[in-house]
Design a protein around this motif. Structure first.
Motif, PDB file in Angstrom:
ATOM      1  N   ALA A   2       0.741  -1.243   0.034  1.00 21.40           N
ATOM      2  CA  ALA A   2      -0.121  -0.033  -0.121  1.00 21.40           C
ATOM      3  C   ALA A   2       0.731   1.238   0.223  1.00 21.40           C
ATOM      4  CB  ALA A   2      -0.975   0.108   1.235  1.00 21.40           C
ATOM      5  N   ILE A   3       1.832   1.190   0.739  1.00 21.07           N
ATOM      6  CA  ILE A   3       2.971   2.281   0.783  1.00 21.07           C
ATOM      7  C   ILE A   3       3.537   2.634  -0.644  1.00 21.07           C
ATOM      8  CG2 ILE A   3       5.143   3.236   1.726  1.00 21.07           C
ATOM      9  CD1 ILE A   3       4.116   1.876   4.465  1.00 21.07           C
ATOM     10  N   ILE A   4       3.779   1.591  -1.286  1.00 22.06           N
ATOM     11  CA  ILE A   4       4.602   1.630  -2.636  1.00 22.06           C
ATOM     12  C   ILE A   4       3.367   2.248  -3.473  1.00 22.06           C
ATOM     13  CG2 ILE A   4       5.531   0.332  -4.524  1.00 22.06           C
ATOM     14  CD1 ILE A   4       6.683  -1.555  -2.285  1.00 22.06           C
ATOM     15  N   TYR A   5       2.255   1.769  -3.290  1.00 21.72           N
ATOM     16  CA  TYR A   5       1.155   2.492  -4.358  1.00 21.72           C
ATOM     17  C   TYR A   5       0.975   3.762  -4.112  1.00 21.72           C
ATOM     18  CZ  TYR A   5       0.244  -2.296  -6.406  1.00 21.72           C
ATOM     19  OH  TYR A   5       0.311  -3.825  -7.021  1.00 21.72           O
ATOM     20  N   SER A   6       1.167   4.245  -2.767  1.00 20.27           N
ATOM     21  CA  SER A   6       0.986   5.800  -2.820  1.00 20.27           C
ATOM     22  C   SER A   6       2.049   6.594  -3.545  1.00 20.27           C
ATOM     23  CB  SER A   6       1.306   5.872  -1.129  1.00 20.27           C
ATOM     24  OG  SER A   6       2.415   5.897  -0.992  1.00 20.27           O
ATOM     25  N   GLY A   7       3.094   6.109  -3.782  1.00 12.98           N
ATOM     26  CA  GLY A   7       4.220   6.736  -4.484  1.00 12.98           C
ATOM     27  C   GLY A   7       5.023   7.797  -3.666  1.00 12.98           C
ATOM     28  N   SER A   8       4.916   7.643  -2.368  1.00  7.14           N
ATOM     29  CA  SER A   8       5.436   8.648  -1.563  1.00  7.14           C
ATOM     30  C   SER A   8       7.051   8.091  -1.329  1.00  7.14           C
ATOM     31  CB  SER A   8       4.695   8.711  -0.388  1.00  7.14           C
ATOM     32  OG  SER A   8       3.339   9.414  -0.499  1.00  7.14           O
ATOM     33  N   ARG A   9       7.685   8.649  -1.984  1.00  3.88           N
ATOM     34  CA  ARG A   9       9.348   8.336  -1.883  1.00  3.88           C
ATOM     35  C   ARG A   9       9.850   8.533  -0.796  1.00  3.88           C
ATOM     36  NH1 ARG A   9       9.705  11.192  -7.435  1.00  3.88           N
ATOM     37  NH2 ARG A   9       9.005  12.638  -6.375  1.00  3.88           N
ATOM     38  N   ILE A  10       9.583   9.412   0.029  1.00  8.55           N
ATOM     39  CA  ILE A  10      10.308   9.997   1.457  1.00  8.55           C
ATOM     40  C   ILE A  10       9.719   8.652   2.374  1.00  8.55           C
ATOM     41  CG2 ILE A  10       8.499  11.599   2.043  1.00  8.55           C
ATOM     42  CD1 ILE A  10      12.217  11.683   2.715  1.00  8.55           C
TER      43      ILE A  10
END
Length: 433
Positions: free
Chosen positions: A179-187
């Motif tokens: 889910a975090i990866i799909y958010s695209g939030s690199r930081i």
């Protein structure tokens, strides 16, 4: 009631977003009322008191900035959300009537459930709606931050032995990571890595022999699943980062994700230089950013923060604001470090780990995103600090009803004992009295 309240506070952030702020603030208001009516006792544990001082100092710094700038009317709508921070000590007092074992398991299991629902929301938004995953938070960075907390709590729960059912926790960790990866939030990807390593270092005494082999196998499995299911999302975000840096460095193009952040930092530094001690007030941020983009970059853009938590604090409340904000995390981290250094109790160490998780995640994600100043993030920060501080170094307080009942029971005990004796023995008992 506390158990249900805890479930909502740890399950809602990635799933229903801002609902958690209504739950926490409503609970804080109810706690204040119970203490005022003397139905709950104010629990003044020393670690909680020091953390309260830091939190209240940050609120005072923002209020002082408004007074100095004579902008209280303009800043009032932005000062009201600080009430969330003011509820910290009263929420702590009510939460600390809960048994620590019950609260710790509730935190782990609620975080596990949140991870499973988060990945379902992320998949639906990624493949059906064609957008970056933002769950119920309505913001990809905020969604990734709260899911990151849930994921690392699952890891901590498994490694610390708080929850024995490790397989569901493993699957929840995997689901939340996707889910975090799909958010695209690199930081937040970086925050997840740092926080995960920190939790493993804290629990390194448990990572020996068979446990170490099992962990390596699990990490390998996680890597394979992430590589196969999320490779396109990861590579796409990395390519965007590379192209943004190239456009900024070669052509001076600020109209990209990275370029806008760099522009915001330059605008923020200039605004801080203009008012370094007390800042401009919380209500000036949007105007400063909009005017800064027009004057410095000939762009029409608007944001309500500078994509760096401490820079935002410097602009809004000056050096006092940034120092007091840093003090919140420093005091929390100091409390956690003290417990991890001196205690072998699993519950206390788990509580300290919860504090470490929230400090690392917020400080890392706040470097290029939001640190505080968002209703979800503010509420979640208070939830983690309250529960982590209580588990790590707090003491459970009995209900006032239980305290009032205890002396009565002690007085009734001899009478009940006398009634239970045979008649001849009762006479001897009275003679001795």
């Amino acid at each position: 009631m506390n158990i249900y309240f805890s479930i909502l506070c740890f399950f809602f952030p990635p799933v229903l977003g801002s609902v958690v702020s209504f739950v926490f603030n409503g609970g804080g208001l109810w706690s204040a009322l119970l203490i005022a009516l003397k139905k709950r006792r104010f629990n003044a544990d020393r670690p909680m008191i020091w953390l309260t001082v830091a939190i209240y100092a940050y609120c005072a710094a923002n209020l002082l900035a408004s007074i100095v700038n004579n902008s209280f009317a303009r800043d009032a709508p932005h000062l009201i959300p600080l009430v969330t921070f003011l509820f910290f000590p009263v929420s702590y007092s009510t939460w600390s009537i809960t048994r620590k074992t019950t609260l710790a398991r509730t935190i782990v299991l609620s975080s596990m459930a949140a991870c499973f629902v988060a990945v379902l929301l992320a998949i639906c938004q990624q493949y059906w709606l064609g957008i970056r995953a933002e769950g119920g938070a309505g913001n990809a960075i905020v969604f990734a931050t709260v899911v990151c907390l849930a994921v690392v709590v699952c890891v901590a729960g498994a490694l610390s032995g708080i929850e024995q059912a490790r397989n569901p926790l493993f699957y929840a960790t995997l689901a939340g990571t996707i889910a975090i990866i799909y958010s695209g939030s690199r930081i937040v990807w970086l925050a997840l890595l740092i926080a995960g390593v920190a939790v493993m270092l804290i629990n390194r005494h448990r990572l020996k022999g068979r446990n170490a082999v099992r962990l390596l196998l699990l990490l390998a499995a996680v890597g394979v699943v992430i590589a196969t299911s999320s490779f396109q999302a990861i590579s796409g975000r990395v390519d965007f980062l590379r192209s943004d840096w190239g456009a900024l460095g070669v052509g001076g193009n600020y109209d990209t994700s990275v370029g806008i952040r760099v522009a915001l930092w330059q605008i923020g530094l200039k605004a801080f230089h203009d008012m370094p001690v007390f800042g401009h007030g919380m209500g000036a941020t949007q105007l400063l950013i909009k005017q800064g983009f027009l004057d410095q970059f000939a762009m029409n853009a608007g944001f309500n923060h500078f994509h760096n938590g401490f820079l935002t604090a410097l602009v809004q409340a000056g050096i006092l604001g940034a120092v007091t904000l840093a003090a919140i995390f420093a005091v929390a981290a100091g409390n956690a470090a003290r417990v991890l250094r001196n205690s072998d109790d699993p519950l206390e160490r788990f509580g300290a780990t919860v504090i470490v998780i929230v400090v690392i995640t917020y400080l890392t994600a706040g470097m290029t995103g939001i640190l505080i100043g968002h209703d979800i993030l503010d509420s979640v920060l208070m939830v983690f600090l309250v529960c982590g501080t209580y588990l790590a170094s707090g003491r459970q307080v009995p209900l006032l009803e239980e305290q009032a009942l205890a002396p009565v029971m002690e007085e009734q005990a001899p009478v009940m004992e006398e009634r239970a004796l045979p008649s001849a023995t009762q006479k001897m008992f009275r003679a001795r009295q």
